[in-house]
Design an enzyme around this catalytic site. Structure first.
Site, short mmCIF file in Angstrom:
data_model
loop_
_atom_site.label_atom_id
_atom_site.label_comp_id
_atom_site.label_asym_id
_atom_site.label_seq_id
_atom_site.Cartn_x
_atom_site.Cartn_y
_atom_site.Cartn_z
N GLY A 1 0.81 -1.21 0.00
CA GLY A 1 0.00 0.00 0.00
C GLY A 1 0.84 1.26 0.00
O GLY A 1 0.30 2.36 0.03
N ASP A 2 2.17 1.09 0.00
CA ASP A 2 3.03 2.27 -0.07
C ASP A 2 4.25 1.87 -0.90
O ASP A 2 4.21 0.83 -1.58
CB ASP A 2 3.38 2.75 1.35
CG ASP A 2 3.64 4.25 1.41
OD1 ASP A 2 4.33 4.77 0.51
OD2 ASP A 2 3.16 4.92 2.34
N ASP A 3 5.31 2.66 -0.88
CA ASP A 3 6.45 2.37 -1.75
C ASP A 3 6.96 0.93 -1.55
O ASP A 3 7.11 0.48 -0.42
CB ASP A 3 7.58 3.35 -1.44
CG ASP A 3 7.14 4.80 -1.59
OD1 ASP A 3 6.38 5.10 -2.53
OD2 ASP A 3 7.56 5.63 -0.76
#
Ligand SMILES: *[C@@H]1O[C@H](CO)[C@@H](O)[C@H](O)[C@H]1NC(C)=O
Ligand SMILES: *[C@@H]1O[C@H](CO)[C@@H](O)[C@H](O)[C@H]1NC(C)=O
Ligand SMILES: *[C@@H]1O[C@H](CO)[C@@H](O)[C@H](O)[C@H]1NC(C)=O
Ligand SMILES: *[C@@H]1O[C@H](CO)[C@@H](O)[C@H](O)[C@H]1NC(C)=O
Ligand SMILES: *[C@@H]1O[C@H](CO)[C@@H](O)[C@H](O)[C@H]1NC(C)=O
Ligand SMILES: *[C@@H]1O[C@H](CO)[C@@H](O)[C@H](O)[C@H]1NC(C)=O
Ligand SMILES: *[C@@H]1O[C@H](CO)[C@@H](O)[C@H](O)[C@H]1NC(C)=O
Ligand SMILES: *[C@@H]1O[C@H](CO)[C@@H](O)[C@H](O)[C@H]1NC(C)=O
Ligand SMILES: *[C@@H]1O[C@H](CO)[C@@H](O)[C@H](O)[C@H]1NC(C)=O
Length: 451
Positions: A240-242
């Site tokens: 959900g992020d980098d």
């Protein structure tokens, strides 16, 4: 008869291998214990925090005598946070799953990182990491692709509802440690960041799978932070992020701590991260980031590829970044640089602390189904310079933007870039550089140990 004898021989060999001694390659441990020997129960319900603590304390005493491996057999092993020790292997069998307790009472508070000055979500201290360790040497986390499950849903819900007074714990954080191998394990549903090697050196992360829902908050895959000689190879990350974020501390705290992330290799990564980058540099980069080498990576349905995130107040630098041979499918922005990234630890950031961003090289990039090729934004009066792009093809999506490049406060050269880049990158360049000599990181070969 022959078959029985053969079976017996196989059993003897297996026994010998399980004992860890015979046929063991360098890096394998002399002392091997199962977590059940310390009273752990793998039923998914019994809380095993004390058993893990006993195991690590006991095996820590073998550090000077050939080291030790803690074997986690098939089963579901619920526990609160625990720390690792030196000359130690945490080995997860196939079907083994270490489950993080969802009871916040099981998560003690620990000090914030000195290079951040406070927790990342909230000021003050922070919740413990699930698996931690400080000042360690020679640690391996490995096995037959067992799973470390952060059971993060309860944290994500509380985070969204603003019900947390302290920063969420990371799934695995090692501080001030060296000679680390993380290989052939799966990490799922981290409360926040997954793997966070911080103030570490000589770290190999290989054959690791990281999975989190693509809308879970801040579930970064691997975040090398003020760490050097870090090699990330053959990993598969959905988050959900980098997928990867290289960092080095936050504003005035990171500037003061002054420890860069450097000599980082990321290769053969597959990333899926619809709202974030395949690899971000920053936004916390106040101790500096240099010599990052990225090659042979694939991203699918990911917002951007190798993104630079910084802003006024960060200070530090991002320089000598080398990227080649990316295969990108469905990207919002292939190239994205940001000069106004917000988020400051407090009101004491120095408005004169400008980052230096220079020497950023991209070549041999193929992207398809792209909405916009480049969104390149430096800092007014502090341009991002020395940007090089060569042999880049971005094939546009049916609903691509009319404006394909938007460049402000950036300078560089381009050659063989399609679509036609912005005038800031207009000068004719040569193929962009990539260092010829390989960085030597980790053991020449991964140890093959069977426990
Ligand atoms: C792990 O070690 C840190 C120090 O690095 C300490 O603050 C923390 O309490 C320890 N956690 C556990 C569960 O023992
Ligand atoms: C770990 O090493 C750091 C840096 O050398 C030191 O400041 C810190 O006190 C050490 N921590 C522990 C728990 O030994
Ligand atoms: C490891 O397990 C994960 C999660 O179950 C799976 O997606 C991955 O393909 C496995 N990797 C290998 C090499 O078996
Ligand atoms: C790096 O760590 C590996 C073990 O993971 C070790 O074999 C190697 O000697 C270390 N290299 C350096 C330069 O410390
Ligand atoms: C920063 O200043 C603003 C207004 O000047 C204030 O509302 C805010 O609470 C301050 N933040 C911190 C972390 O001190
Ligand atoms: C250009 O990049 C592509 C990959 O996108 C690669 O296959 C090709 O060999 C490169 N061309 C040159 C001249 O290096
Ligand atoms: C292309 O990208 C769009 C989003 O811009 C997406 O909805 C679509 O599914 C993608 N097409 C393919 C073939 O991947
Ligand atoms: C181009 O980027 C600048 C700086 O981020 C922004 O202010 C501007 O609105 C953008 N222009 C377009 C047409 O998107
Ligand atoms: C992980 O698996 C690969 C492929 O099977 C193997 O080469 C490597 O040695 C394993 N890593 C460890 C630390 O055992």
């Amino acid at each position: 008869m022959a078959a029985r004898r053969a079976a017996l021989q196989v059993a003897v060999v297996l026994l010998a291998l399980c004992a860890g001694g015979i046929g063991a390659s360098p890096g394998c441990r002399k002392h091997v214990r199962r977590v059940t020997e310390y009273g752990a129960v793998g039923d998914g319900r019994t809380l095993n925090t004390a058993a893990f603590a006993r195991a690590v304390a006991d095996l820590g005493r073998r550090a000077g005598d050939g080291g030790a491996a803690l074997v986690v057999p098939e089963g579901r092993w619920l526990t609160g946070p625990f720390n690792l020790t030196s000359h130690f292997t945490l080995f997860l069998h196939r079907g083994a799953e270490i489950l993080a307790s969802q009871d916040l009472e099981d998560w003690p508070l620990i000090a914030p990182l000195p290079s951040y000055g406070r927790g990342r979500d909230e000021p003050g201290p922070r919740y413990s990491n699930f698996i931690g360790g400080s000042n360690l040497t020679d640690v391996t986390i490995s096995g037959y692709n067992g799973t470390i499950n952060g059971q993060g849903q309860v944290w994500w819900d509380k985070f969204h509802a603003k019900q947390l007074d302290y920063t969420r714990g990371y799934l695995l954080e090692l501080l001030y440690s060296r000679d680390i191998i993380i290989s052939n394990v799966t990490f799922v549903d981290a409360p926040s960041w997954n793997l966070h090697p911080t103030y570490c050196t000589n770290v190999t992360i290989s054959g690791v799978t990281i999975l989190a829902p693509v809308h879970s908050p801040n579930t970064d895959g691997i975040d090398p932070d003020s760490s050097s000689h870090v090699k990330i190879e053959d990993c598969y990350i959905v988050s959900g992020d980098d997928c990867i974020a290289v960092k080095s501390g936050w504003d005035e705290y990171g500037i003061k701590f002054n420890m860069p992330s450097q000599h980082i290799v990321v290769r053969r990564l597959t990333c899926i991260s619809p709202t974030s980058a395949m690899i971000a540099l920053g936004s916390e980069m106040s101790g500096g980031i240099q010599d990052v080498r990225v090659e042979d990576n694939t991203a699918i349905d990911t917002e951007s590829a190798v993104r630079i995130k910084s802003g006024v107040g960060r200070g530090g630098f991002v320089r000598d970044v080398f990227v080649r041979r990316l295969s990108l499918h469905t990207m919002k922005w292939v190239f994205w640089m940001t000069g106004n990234y917000g988020q400051h630890p407090d009101n004491s950031s120095d408005p004169k602390a400008l980052p230096e961003v220079t020497g950023i090289n991209y070549r041999d990039v193929f992207a398809e189904n792209v909405t916009m090729a480049g969104r390149m934004e430096g800092i007014p009066n502090d341009p991002y310079t020395g940007i090089c792009m060569s042999n880049i093809t971005a094939q546009l999506a049916p609903k691509a933007k009319k404006l394909q490049w938007n460049c402000t406060d950036v300078q560089g050269v381009a050659s063989g870039v399609s679509p036609e880049p912005c005038p800031e990158l207009g000068a004719e360049g040569k193929p962009c550089t990539f260092p010829e000599e390989e960085l030597v990181i980790g053991p020449p070969e991964l140890p093959k140990c069977t426990y």
